[in-house]
Enzyme design. Sequence first.
Site, PDB file in Angstrom:
ATOM      1  N   TYR A  66      23.004  55.585  50.488  1.00  0.00           N
ATOM      2  CA  TYR A  66      23.766  56.344  51.495  1.00  0.00           C
ATOM      3  C   TYR A  66      23.706  55.686  52.872  1.00  0.00           C
ATOM      4  O   TYR A  66      24.661  55.798  53.652  1.00  0.00           O
ATOM      5  CB  TYR A  66      23.312  57.812  51.520  1.00  0.00           C
ATOM      6  CG  TYR A  66      23.843  58.561  50.313  1.00  0.00           C
ATOM      7  CD1 TYR A  66      25.179  58.936  50.240  1.00  0.00           C
ATOM      8  CD2 TYR A  66      23.029  58.808  49.212  1.00  0.00           C
ATOM      9  CE1 TYR A  66      25.684  59.563  49.114  1.00  0.00           C
ATOM     10  CE2 TYR A  66      23.533  59.445  48.075  1.00  0.00           C
ATOM     11  CZ  TYR A  66      24.860  59.817  48.038  1.00  0.00           C
ATOM     12  OH  TYR A  66      25.376  60.422  46.925  1.00  0.00           O
ATOM     13  N   GLN A  99      37.232  66.147  49.570  1.00  0.00           N
ATOM     14  CA  GLN A  99      36.068  65.865  48.723  1.00  0.00           C
ATOM     15  C   GLN A  99      35.284  64.703  49.319  1.00  0.00           C
ATOM     16  O   GLN A  99      34.219  64.359  48.829  1.00  0.00           O
ATOM     17  CB  GLN A  99      36.533  65.473  47.314  1.00  0.00           C
ATOM     18  CG  GLN A  99      37.279  66.579  46.609  1.00  0.00           C
ATOM     19  CD  GLN A  99      37.955  66.052  45.348  1.00  0.00           C
ATOM     20  OE1 GLN A  99      37.339  65.927  44.310  1.00  0.00           O
ATOM     21  NE2 GLN A  99      39.228  65.733  45.440  1.00  0.00           N
ATOM     22  N   ASP A 102      33.225  60.909  54.082  1.00  0.00           N
ATOM     23  CA  ASP A 102      33.479  60.174  55.327  1.00  0.00           C
ATOM     24  C   ASP A 102      34.079  61.123  56.359  1.00  0.00           C
ATOM     25  O   ASP A 102      34.406  62.284  56.058  1.00  0.00           O
ATOM     26  CB  ASP A 102      34.384  58.947  55.061  1.00  0.00           C
ATOM     27  CG  ASP A 102      35.813  59.324  54.666  1.00  0.00           C
ATOM     28  OD1 ASP A 102      36.440  60.147  55.360  1.00  0.00           O
ATOM     29  OD2 ASP A 102      36.326  58.782  53.652  1.00  0.00           O
ATOM     30  N   HIS A 117      31.998  68.296  49.584  1.00  0.00           N
ATOM     31  CA  HIS A 117      30.855  67.562  49.039  1.00  0.00           C
ATOM     32  C   HIS A 117      29.913  67.033  50.112  1.00  0.00           C
ATOM     33  O   HIS A 117      29.161  66.105  49.871  1.00  0.00           O
ATOM     34  CB  HIS A 117      31.356  66.415  48.151  1.00  0.00           C
ATOM     35  CG  HIS A 117      32.063  66.911  46.919  1.00  0.00           C
ATOM     36  ND1 HIS A 117      32.970  66.167  46.209  1.00  0.00           N
ATOM     37  CD2 HIS A 117      31.980  68.106  46.278  1.00  0.00           C
ATOM     38  CE1 HIS A 117      33.415  66.880  45.177  1.00  0.00           C
ATOM     39  NE2 HIS A 117      32.841  68.055  45.205  1.00  0.00           N
ATOM     40  N   GLY A 183      45.180  61.359  46.769  1.00  0.00           N
ATOM     41  CA  GLY A 183      44.094  60.418  46.499  1.00  0.00           C
ATOM     42  C   GLY A 183      42.917  60.969  45.733  1.00  0.00           C
ATOM     43  O   GLY A 183      41.783  60.593  46.005  1.00  0.00           O
ATOM     44  N   THR A 184      43.181  61.835  44.773  1.00  0.00           N
ATOM     45  CA  THR A 184      42.080  62.330  43.943  1.00  0.00           C
ATOM     46  C   THR A 184      42.447  62.229  42.474  1.00  0.00           C
ATOM     47  O   THR A 184      43.569  62.565  42.095  1.00  0.00           O
ATOM     48  CB  THR A 184      41.669  63.777  44.312  1.00  0.00           C
ATOM     49  OG1 THR A 184      40.753  64.263  43.321  1.00  0.00           O
ATOM     50  CG2 THR A 184      42.833  64.729  44.439  1.00  0.00           C
TER      51      THR A 184
HETATM   52  P1  NAD Z   1      38.170  59.207  42.449  1.00  0.00           P
HETATM   53  O1  NAD Z   1      37.495  57.916  42.795  1.00  0.00           O
HETATM   54  O2  NAD Z   1      37.778  59.910  41.205  1.00  0.00           O
HETATM   55  O3  NAD Z   1      39.750  58.975  42.368  1.00  0.00           O
HETATM   56  C1  NAD Z   1      40.405  58.258  43.376  1.00  0.00           C
HETATM   57  C2  NAD Z   1      41.887  58.510  43.250  1.00  0.00           C
HETATM   58  O4  NAD Z   1      42.496  57.851  44.346  1.00  0.00           O
HETATM   59  C3  NAD Z   1      42.517  57.945  41.974  1.00  0.00           C
HETATM   60  O5  NAD Z   1      43.353  58.921  41.401  1.00  0.00           O
HETATM   61  C4  NAD Z   1      43.324  56.747  42.468  1.00  0.00           C
HETATM   62  O6  NAD Z   1      44.521  56.576  41.731  1.00  0.00           O
HETATM   63  C5  NAD Z   1      43.655  57.192  43.880  1.00  0.00           C
HETATM   64  N1  NAD Z   1      43.958  56.092  44.808  1.00  0.00           N
HETATM   65  C6  NAD Z   1      43.483  54.834  44.828  1.00  0.00           C
HETATM   66  N2  NAD Z   1      44.012  54.163  45.863  1.00  0.00           N
HETATM   67  C7  NAD Z   1      44.831  55.030  46.507  1.00  0.00           C
HETATM   68  C8  NAD Z   1      45.653  54.942  47.668  1.00  0.00           C
HETATM   69  N3  NAD Z   1      45.740  53.811  48.380  1.00  0.00           N
HETATM   70  N4  NAD Z   1      46.343  56.034  48.040  1.00  0.00           N
HETATM   71  C9  NAD Z   1      46.279  57.194  47.339  1.00  0.00           C
HETATM   72  N5  NAD Z   1      45.524  57.343  46.239  1.00  0.00           N
HETATM   73  C10 NAD Z   1      44.799  56.267  45.840  1.00  0.00           C
HETATM   74  O7  NAD Z   1      38.007  60.117  43.725  1.00  0.00           O
HETATM   75  P2  NAD Z   1      37.837  61.696  43.841  1.00  0.00           P
HETATM   76  O8  NAD Z   1      38.792  62.387  42.947  1.00  0.00           O
HETATM   77  O9  NAD Z   1      37.878  61.962  45.305  1.00  0.00           O
HETATM   78  O10 NAD Z   1      36.370  61.975  43.310  1.00  0.00           O
HETATM   79  C11 NAD Z   1      35.310  61.139  43.679  1.00  0.00           C
HETATM   80  C12 NAD Z   1      34.117  61.810  44.363  1.00  0.00           C
HETATM   81  O11 NAD Z   1      33.353  60.732  44.925  1.00  0.00           O
HETATM   82  C13 NAD Z   1      34.500  62.689  45.522  1.00  0.00           C
HETATM   83  O12 NAD Z   1      34.095  63.961  45.235  1.00  0.00           O
HETATM   84  C14 NAD Z   1      33.714  62.147  46.742  1.00  0.00           C
HETATM   85  O13 NAD Z   1      32.679  63.036  47.103  1.00  0.00           O
HETATM   86  C15 NAD Z   1      33.053  60.877  46.281  1.00  0.00           C
HETATM   87  N6  NAD Z   1      33.540  59.684  47.022  1.00  0.00           N
HETATM   88  C16 NAD Z   1      33.830  59.792  48.354  1.00  0.00           C
HETATM   89  C17 NAD Z   1      34.314  58.687  49.048  1.00  0.00           C
HETATM   90  C18 NAD Z   1      34.623  58.843  50.523  1.00  0.00           C
HETATM   91  O14 NAD Z   1      34.057  59.702  51.189  1.00  0.00           O
HETATM   92  N7  NAD Z   1      35.573  58.068  51.063  1.00  0.00           N
HETATM   93  C19 NAD Z   1      34.481  57.467  48.374  1.00  0.00           C
HETATM   94  C20 NAD Z   1      34.157  57.398  46.999  1.00  0.00           C
HETATM   95  C21 NAD Z   1      33.684  58.520  46.327  1.00  0.00           C
END
Ligand code: NAD
Length: 240
Positions: A66, A99, A102, A117, A183-184
């Site tokens: 982290y 979710q 950041d 989260h 983006g999820t």
């Molecule tokens: P995920 O990694 O499961 O899915 C990411 C999604 O983003 C995918 O469907 C993918 O197709 C899509 N994607 C990729 N590039 C994209 C773009 N340029 N524009 C739009 N969509 C795009 O992510 P999730 O569903 O958020 O679940 C992951 C968990 O991991 C979250 O709950 C979070 O807490 C954590 N996480 C957070 C971060 C962060 O804070 N930035 C980063 C990674 C993981």
Amino acid sequence: MRFNVILASNFDSVKRLIVFSGAGISAESGIQTFRDAGGLWENYKVEEVATHEAFSRSPELVLEFYNLRRRAIAKVEPNDAHLHLRKLEDKFDVTVITQNIDNLHERAGSSRVLHLHGEITKARGAQGKHEIEDIGYTDIKLGDKATNGSQLRPHIVWFGEDVPEYENAMNIISTANILIVVGTSLNVYPAAGLIHYAPLEAEKYLVDPNILAGDSLQNFEIISKPAGTGIPQLVQRLLG
Ligand code: NAD
């Protein structure tokens, strides 16, 4: 009195727009998602770094994971998707439910952001009753103590832990006139189930380059584009 009535009716006419965002919205800022890394998070297996068991077994590894995420987030900037979502506040009553851990929605200027989260710039005690502390971008080290005297840990909801903001998020989403999901992968539960609490008649959009329209997304307009392109286009349409 008349003034109050006008105010109330103006308020009633403002549509409630809810954004539900995931890791993909921050991808174009340079923060890797899970799925794009093949189910890993920056080359770590989730169960090695994002569970309470991992923290009990290898606290230094988890804290370092982290710390690296926090340092990386300090260096990146909100992208066009975060910045355009902020513009929606000119016309709509907007709440962002994210979710993400950041702070890019806040740094883009969004005024109401609920983190399902947790948040990387906050910390709390690993044991007992705790206060949430703002730590900014500083590292957490083994031996750092929270106000209650226990080891400090990141204020993150790890896999297998309760999601304290879930009910709050559910209530907010159930009032949506417009819902934008962006983006999820909709794979991480219970968060992914939230979209089903939006009213049937709400306008629903999903922006993600890789999601296929399935039964659960029947009422959504799917915009198969990266957030940095799809969100600005959608925002322009909605601000009309
Ligand atoms: P995920 O990694 O499961 O899915 C990411 C999604 O983003 C995918 O469907 C993918 O197709 C899509 N994607 C990729 N590039 C994209 C773009 N340029 N524009 C739009 N969509 C795009 O992510 P999730 O569903 O958020 O679940 C992951 C968990 O991991 C979250 O709950 C979070 O807490 C954590 N996480 C957070 C971060 C962060 O804070 N930035 C980063 C990674 C993981």
